[in-house]
Design a protein around this motif. Sequence first.
Motif, PDB file in Angstrom:
ATOM      1  N   THR A 166       0.669  -1.292   0.201  1.00 36.91           N
ATOM      2  CA  THR A 166       0.290   0.571   0.559  1.00 36.91           C
ATOM      3  C   THR A 166       1.017   1.523   0.296  1.00 36.91           C
ATOM      4  O   THR A 166       0.789   2.006  -0.449  1.00 36.91           O
ATOM      5  N   ARG A 167       1.928   1.643   0.252  1.00 39.16           N
ATOM      6  CA  ARG A 167       2.873   2.113   0.537  1.00 39.16           C
ATOM      7  C   ARG A 167       2.962   3.007  -0.802  1.00 39.16           C
ATOM      8  O   ARG A 167       3.331   3.518  -0.678  1.00 39.16           O
ATOM      9  N   VAL A 208       0.832   4.216  -2.547  1.00 39.13           N
ATOM     10  CA  VAL A 208       0.552   6.143  -2.477  1.00 39.13           C
ATOM     11  C   VAL A 208       1.707   6.851  -3.361  1.00 39.13           C
ATOM     12  O   VAL A 208       1.280   7.442  -3.590  1.00 39.13           O
ATOM     13  N   GLU A 215       1.143   9.814  -5.699  1.00 38.85           N
ATOM     14  CA  GLU A 215       1.869  10.887  -5.763  1.00 38.85           C
ATOM     15  C   GLU A 215       2.479  11.780  -6.719  1.00 38.85           C
ATOM     16  O   GLU A 215       2.325  12.346  -7.357  1.00 38.85           O
ATOM     17  N   LEU A 231      -5.656   9.327  -5.409  1.00 35.36           N
ATOM     18  CA  LEU A 231      -4.457   9.064  -3.922  1.00 35.36           C
ATOM     19  C   LEU A 231      -4.542   9.347  -2.671  1.00 35.36           C
ATOM     20  O   LEU A 231      -4.606   8.993  -1.671  1.00 35.36           O
ATOM     21  N   LYS A 232      -6.630  10.646  -2.691  1.00 35.61           N
ATOM     22  CA  LYS A 232      -6.915  10.093  -1.896  1.00 35.61           C
ATOM     23  C   LYS A 232      -6.992   8.597  -0.920  1.00 35.61           C
ATOM     24  O   LYS A 232      -7.349   8.625   0.260  1.00 35.61           O
ATOM     25  N   GLN A 233      -7.521   8.185  -1.942  1.00 36.38           N
ATOM     26  CA  GLN A 233      -7.968   6.562  -1.672  1.00 36.38           C
ATOM     27  C   GLN A 233      -6.784   5.958  -1.241  1.00 36.38           C
ATOM     28  O   GLN A 233      -6.895   5.242  -0.012  1.00 36.38           O
ATOM     29  N   LYS A 281      -4.407   6.480   0.658  1.00 37.25           N
ATOM     30  CA  LYS A 281      -3.674   6.803   1.464  1.00 37.25           C
ATOM     31  C   LYS A 281      -4.627   6.734   2.519  1.00 37.25           C
ATOM     32  O   LYS A 281      -4.101   6.784   3.499  1.00 37.25           O
ATOM     33  N   GLU A 285      -7.065   3.858   1.824  1.00 37.14           N
ATOM     34  CA  GLU A 285      -5.516   1.621   2.338  1.00 37.14           C
ATOM     35  C   GLU A 285      -4.251   1.421   3.160  1.00 37.14           C
ATOM     36  O   GLU A 285      -4.813   0.960   3.899  1.00 37.14           O
ATOM     37  N   PHE A 286      -3.931   3.103   3.185  1.00 34.88           N
ATOM     38  CA  PHE A 286      -2.474   3.217   4.068  1.00 34.88           C
ATOM     39  C   PHE A 286      -3.400   2.844   5.417  1.00 34.88           C
ATOM     40  O   PHE A 286      -2.130   2.095   6.290  1.00 34.88           O
ATOM     41  N   ASP A 287      -4.060   4.142   5.263  1.00 32.19           N
ATOM     42  CA  ASP A 287      -4.255   4.320   7.202  1.00 32.19           C
ATOM     43  C   ASP A 287      -4.397   2.469   7.353  1.00 32.19           C
ATOM     44  O   ASP A 287      -4.114   2.429   8.643  1.00 32.19           O
ATOM     45  N   ASN A 310      -1.968   0.011   8.398  1.00 36.87           N
ATOM     46  CA  ASN A 310      -1.081   0.571   8.627  1.00 36.87           C
ATOM     47  C   ASN A 310      -1.881   0.023  10.523  1.00 36.87           C
ATOM     48  O   ASN A 310      -1.360  -0.200  11.474  1.00 36.87           O
TER      49      ASN A 310
END
Length: 367
Positions: free
Chosen positions: A101-102, A105, A109, A150-152, A154, A156-158, A161
Amino acid sequence: MFRPALSLVLPLSLITVLAACGNGEPVAPSIRPAMVVQPQPAAEMMDTYPGEVRARLEPELAFRIGGKVTKRLVEVGQQVKKDQRLAELDPQDVRLQLEATRAQVAAAEANLHLVRAERDRYKKLLDRQLVSRSQYDNAENLYRSGAARLKQIKAEFDVANNQAGYAVLRASQDGVIARRMVEVGQVVAAGQSVFTLAADGEREVSISLPEQAFERFKVGQAVTVELWSQPDQRFPGRIREMSPAADPQSRTFAARVAFTQGEVPAELGQSARVFIAHNGEAPLAVPLSALTAEQGRPYVWVVDPQTSTLKRTPVRIGAYGEKLVPVLEGLQAGDWVVAAGVQVLREGQQVRPVDRDNRAVKLAAKE
C-alpha cells in the motif's frame, strides 16, 4: 469447767474475725463477663444460593484480524495495565500488505504530480487559445481523478497501518487476566476470544436462580451476601441484573448481585452465599441460648453500649429453628444481645462483653 469457757471463747473469736473482715467499707460488686452477639437475618426465612465473586466488567479480548499466534506475554491471574501487550500474531502478512500500500501511495503521488503539470500546461495554452476547451477539460478531469486516487490510496494505507498494529493484542483497561483461550502456534480468526479480562473496580457475585421460583425475583431486590472467607459477617447487596433466558443445560437463570456497601473485602473467584428473603425483609434471629421467658413472655438481655448494663427486652418470636429463633419484633439489627447464661442475669447489671473466643468486644451499633 473448761468446756463452758471454751464455748464462750470460740464465738467471741469468730465475732472478732467477722468484725475484722467487715470494716464498714462497701465491697465493689464484681463485673462478670457476658458473651454477646448481634442479631442476624433469619436464614430459615430466606433462600440461599451459592455464588462466585466476579468483576462487574469482564470484557472478552480478541484480535481484530486473523493470524497465527507467535507470542503469549501474560498468564492467568496476572495483573495487567491498560495498553499492556498481551499477545502477538505473525506480522509478516500485514507488513507485506502495508509495504504494498505504501508503494501504491508513492505511485499515486507521482501520477498526481504528472497530471497536475499537464493540467497547468493546458491551462496556459487555453489562455493563449492554442488548445480547445475540451482538451483542457480532459486534462482537468485527469488531475481530479489522480487527486481522488491518491486520497483513496492514502486511506487504504491508513487501514493497512492499523492492521499492522492489530497484530498486537493490548489490554483495554487495568485488570486481571481471568481466562486464557489460546496457545502459541494456534491460528485464530478475527474476533475469536483470546483472553477474559476481569477489570479493576467493582466486584459482584454471580449466582443462578431456579426457574420454578424465577418470578419471585426482580432487579433491584435487596439481598445479603456472605463470603466463605468471612462466615460471621454479611454484606448488603441488590440484584443488579437477571438473564431473560434460562441456560439450556442447567435450566437456571444467571443473575448478578452488586454490593451496596462501600468497601467489601471480596477477591476474584471467592465463594459466596446470597440470601434472599421469601417475602420482603427477613426477620432478625438470635441464638436459642439468648432467649428466656417469664410467665410465658419471652425476652432477651440487651447490653447498653454506653454503660455495658443489661436491659430486659420483651420480644415477639417466630418458629424455633435448629440453632436460631426468629425475632419478629423487639430488636434492632444493631443491638447487642447476651447469648449465654441469661437465667442468672438481672436488670441493670453491669457486664464485660466478650465474644465466643472470650475476647473483649467494643460495643457499637451497626451502621
